[in-house]
Scaffold this active site. Structure first.
Site, PDB file in Angstrom:
ATOM      1  N   ASN A 145      -5.665 -21.756   3.889  1.00 22.06           N
ATOM      2  CA  ASN A 145      -5.002 -21.030   4.967  1.00 22.06           C
ATOM      3  C   ASN A 145      -3.513 -21.349   4.956  1.00 22.06           C
ATOM      4  O   ASN A 145      -3.068 -22.310   5.560  1.00 22.06           O
ATOM      5  CB  ASN A 145      -5.637 -21.407   6.310  1.00 22.06           C
ATOM      6  CG  ASN A 145      -5.138 -20.512   7.442  1.00 22.06           C
ATOM      7  OD1 ASN A 145      -4.307 -19.627   7.235  1.00 22.06           O
ATOM      8  ND2 ASN A 145      -5.649 -20.741   8.645  1.00 22.06           N
ATOM      9  N   ASN A 150      -1.549 -15.340  10.714  1.00 18.34           N
ATOM     10  CA  ASN A 150      -2.230 -14.070  10.439  1.00 18.34           C
ATOM     11  C   ASN A 150      -3.755 -14.164  10.556  1.00 18.34           C
ATOM     12  O   ASN A 150      -4.469 -13.245  10.162  1.00 18.34           O
ATOM     13  CB  ASN A 150      -1.827 -13.523   9.061  1.00 18.34           C
ATOM     14  CG  ASN A 150      -2.292 -14.433   7.917  1.00 18.34           C
ATOM     15  OD1 ASN A 150      -3.099 -15.335   8.121  1.00 18.34           O
ATOM     16  ND2 ASN A 150      -1.778 -14.197   6.725  1.00 18.34           N
ATOM     17  N   ASP A 151      -4.247 -15.280  11.099  1.00 21.32           N
ATOM     18  CA  ASP A 151      -5.709 -15.445  11.188  1.00 21.32           C
ATOM     19  C   ASP A 151      -6.346 -14.358  12.048  1.00 21.32           C
ATOM     20  O   ASP A 151      -7.450 -13.900  11.773  1.00 21.32           O
ATOM     21  CB  ASP A 151      -6.058 -16.824  11.762  1.00 21.32           C
ATOM     22  CG  ASP A 151      -5.731 -17.948  10.792  1.00 21.32           C
ATOM     23  OD1 ASP A 151      -5.192 -17.651   9.700  1.00 21.32           O
ATOM     24  OD2 ASP A 151      -5.997 -19.113  11.124  1.00 21.32           O
ATOM     25  N   ASP A 172      -5.748 -17.078   2.926  1.00 23.63           N
ATOM     26  CA  ASP A 172      -4.871 -15.923   2.733  1.00 23.63           C
ATOM     27  C   ASP A 172      -4.059 -16.017   1.443  1.00 23.63           C
ATOM     28  O   ASP A 172      -4.151 -17.003   0.697  1.00 23.63           O
ATOM     29  CB  ASP A 172      -3.947 -15.744   3.943  1.00 23.63           C
ATOM     30  CG  ASP A 172      -3.275 -17.053   4.339  1.00 23.63           C
ATOM     31  OD1 ASP A 172      -2.938 -17.833   3.429  1.00 23.63           O
ATOM     32  OD2 ASP A 172      -3.102 -17.302   5.550  1.00 23.63           O
ATOM     33  N   ASP A 337     -16.602  -3.891  -9.429  1.00 18.86           N
ATOM     34  CA  ASP A 337     -17.843  -4.254  -8.734  1.00 18.86           C
ATOM     35  C   ASP A 337     -18.977  -3.288  -9.115  1.00 18.86           C
ATOM     36  O   ASP A 337     -18.726  -2.115  -9.408  1.00 18.86           O
ATOM     37  CB  ASP A 337     -17.555  -4.155  -7.221  1.00 18.86           C
ATOM     38  CG  ASP A 337     -18.662  -4.748  -6.385  1.00 18.86           C
ATOM     39  OD1 ASP A 337     -19.070  -5.885  -6.656  1.00 18.86           O
ATOM     40  OD2 ASP A 337     -19.118  -4.061  -5.449  1.00 18.86           O
ATOM     41  N   GLU A 366     -19.043  -5.445 -13.532  1.00 14.02           N
ATOM     42  CA  GLU A 366     -20.163  -6.284 -13.101  1.00 14.02           C
ATOM     43  C   GLU A 366     -21.473  -5.576 -13.458  1.00 14.02           C
ATOM     44  O   GLU A 366     -21.853  -4.602 -12.815  1.00 14.02           O
ATOM     45  CB  GLU A 366     -20.114  -6.534 -11.591  1.00 14.02           C
ATOM     46  CG  GLU A 366     -21.235  -7.436 -11.124  1.00 14.02           C
ATOM     47  CD  GLU A 366     -21.560  -7.324  -9.633  1.00 14.02           C
ATOM     48  OE1 GLU A 366     -22.150  -8.262  -9.086  1.00 14.02           O
ATOM     49  OE2 GLU A 366     -21.234  -6.287  -9.015  1.00 14.02           O
TER      50      GLU A 366
END
Ligand code: CA
Length: 623
Positions: A145, A150-151, A172, A337, A366
């Protein structure tokens, strides 16, 4: 009676007006989005298709006046709030800004200033990745963090909650930037981060795979320009960047899911239908239609809408989006993905269009399948895919992953123990390019390696020695270097725990040797030693592989190139050390007199009999 009829007519008229006013009578045209927001002059492909979104925007007449740029076609679709503009940007178009004018009855109602940028001219970008690299995979929300401010973001409902394994924890981009030196120092040359694009979902958004805005980094991770800074920082630290992309589905909070451009933008069923997740149905010649249909068109989850890539507007949208990020940020590769889930013809078109612009690039898909043929089908120039060619260079080697996770825990048998590794590699003839497979012992969806290796440091070391010397591109999941544990059966949050020391009040800081336990340092140093050695070993990155049938629990293979041979010995026996007679390996060893084990840093003067400790690995440079 007459009055009543009048009244009724009047009421009906009012209701009618209120109901349909926004469609038929309003002059209300507004512009909300143009995507891609900007583009570049001098791309190989002159065609560009802009998605324009805004209330009643389809009522507008559109014009562009800029030298070298031509508005070829204005496509109206089912939803009046969309236009798709086919634009040709010819070779002589210069960087600059032009106006896209939207008029109604000859009156200007909206203008969009469209920028054609100069192409990214940095020299250390878009380099691709290959077997000379070692990739560090990290989950941005769970690493460090770097910016507690910006949490939590207003209007984004999923708030920070470190006590919830499925909640957001606050990691982040700034946190990653602060630790690129840590990753470089560990010996890696590339970083793959789980998706950083906006996931503005009500809950369970931290993982990043329910994208709600394809052109915006999630504010809780940073901004678009923070991402560019991250790529620059990585490049300064000799780390390539691999961006995780998702074409199969998106978060249902996306604007274009809430206001669909057309019905077939996504797959829709009379009732919620989940994918069966059996990827081989796509290529199984015996598969039933319903199984194939549900596999590719079913939804990944209730909050993830399944894209219909057969829709040409959507296909263009996704392809341009990926090219936009490559050009904008300078990334070196993409991890795609759920590769077998989207429409395979569209995916082939995508790879071709990316490589037409960026010939040195690399993409790993993937391919989460258990058997080699199911994977080999998807590699570029596959020999077993009939007329289909995915053009996809790299795949995730799940068959080898499964073998590694069993081999070191088992007693030896005809197909068990070391034979598992041997028999997966023996099937490499099915792949056009086995050296372009991504090899791994765990990732963000799988049990932590240390847990599946029964928390045994000896097994861990053997698995790492194998991973870093076998053919392919090794990928290691963050925290594996400090023996983080966790099983996916406990919940995904348990295999994606916070890196200790990544948060201000953490009791331990495993980013420093002091903060790590003795065992953690043993693992860290072991990994760092091999990774650092591996960096400049052409013999590992492009050498041939020759292996010998495992005997008595010992698996021996060689990597060799014109001027160098490396011998790898894996002794899977728990009990006694081995006095390994090397006569059987003469075809690989006959030119050599001595060796140097890069793990123990010991010289080996007698190559005829090599002492190998129980449950251990040796990586011997032959001299
Ligand atoms: Ca934060």
């Amino acid at each position: 009676m007459k009055n009543k009829t009048h009244l009724r007519t009047l009421i009906f008229l009012i209701i009618f007006l209120l109901t349909f006013s926004h469609l038929s009578f309003s002059n209300n045209i507004s512009l909300e989005r143009v995507e891609p927001m900007f583009w570049w002059a001098g791309m190989q492909n002159p065609d560009l298709q802009l998605l324009v979104h805004g209330e009643n925007i389809s009522q507008a007449e559109v014009s562009i006046n800029y030298e070298g740029v031509k508005l070829k076609k204005v496509n109206k679709v089912e939803n009046p709030n969309y236009l798709f503009l086919d634009i040709v940007v010819s070779k002589n178009a210069k960087p600059g800004i032009f106006e896209i004018k939207f008029k109604k009855n000859n009156k200007l109602v909206e203008t969009y200033k469209y920028e054609l940028r100069e192409r990214n001219t940095k020299t250390d970008i878009n380099k691709g990745f290959d077997a000379s690299d070692a990739i560090y995979l990290l989950m941005p929300d769970r690493f460090f963090n770097g910016n507690p401010a910006n949490d939590n973001i207003k209007l984004m409902p999923d708030k920070s909650d470190r006590k919830n394994p499925d909640g957001r924890h606050g990691g982040d981009i700034q946190g990653i930037i602060n630790h690129v030196d840590y990753i470089e120092n560990l010996g890696f040359t590339a970083v793959w981060m789980n998706p950083l694009l906006e996931n503005n979902m009500p809950k369970y958004s931290y993982h990043g795979y329910a994208i709600s805005d394809f052109y915006k980094i999630d504010k809780r991770l940073g901004t678009n320009s923070d991402y560019v800074n991250l790529v620059d920082s990585c490049h300064k630290h000799n780390l390539k960047v691999i961006m995780d992309m998702v074409f199969n589905h998106c978060g249902i909070e996306s604007y274009f899911i809430k206001d669909l451009p057309m019905k077939d933008w996504i797959h829709q069923f009379p009732e919620f239908t989940r994918s069966n997740f059996h990827a081989p149905t796509v290529i199984d010649t015996h598969a039933s239609d319903i199984d194939k249909d549900v596999m590719t068109n079913g939804w990944f989850d209730t909050n993830m809408a399944d894209f219909n890539q057969k829709n040409k507007f959507l296909a263009n949208y996704l392809i341009q989006n990926s090219i936009w990020w490559i050009e904008y940020s300078g990334i070196d590769g993409i991890r795609m993905d759920t590769y077998p889930y989207p429409d395979k013809d569209m995916m082939a078109e995508w790879t071709m269009r990316v490589f037409a612009e960026y010939p040195n690039f690399n993409i790993v898909g993937e391919t989460w399948v258990q058997k080699v043929p199911f994977a080999a089908y998807w590699q570029k120039d596959s020999k077993i895919s009939g007329n289909y060619n995915s053009m996809l260079p790299s795949l995730t080697d799940f068959p080898l992953y499964s073998a590694i996770n069993k081999a070191f825990n088992e007693k030896e048998g005809w197909t068990e123990g070391m034979a598992r590794l041997y028999y997966v590699l023996a099937q490499d003839f099915l792949y056009p390019n086995p050296n372009n497979l991504l090899v791994f012992v765990d990732n963000h969806d799988l049990d932590r390696a240390f847990s599946s290796l029964n928390k045994d440091i000896k097994k861990y070391k053997m698995a790492m020695a194998f991973l870093l010397t076998v053919r392919g591109i090794p990928q290691i999941y963050y925290g594996t270097e400090i023996l983080m544990d966790g099983l996916s059966s406990q919940g995904h949050g348990f295999i994606r725990k916070d890196f200790p020391g990544g948060w201000k009040n953490d009791k331990v800081n495993a980013f420093t040797a002091k903060g790590r336990s003795a065992l953690q340092n043993e693992a860290f140093d072991y990994l760092q030693n091999i990774l650092t050695w591996r960096k400049n070993q052409a013999v590992i990155s492009r050498g041939e592989l020759k292996h010998f049938i495992p005997e008595d629990g010992v698996y021996v293979y060689f990597r060799y190139i014109e001027n160098k041979t490396v011998m790898i010995i894996l002794n899977n026996n728990e009990e006694a050390d081995k006095d390994l007679n090397t006569k059987r390996f003469a075809e690989c060893m006959k030119d050599y007199k001595s060796g140097f084990d890069i793990i123990s840093h010991k010289q080996i003067d007698n190559l005829k009999n090599i002492k190998v400790a129980a449950k251990s690995a040796m990586i011997i440079e032959l001299k």
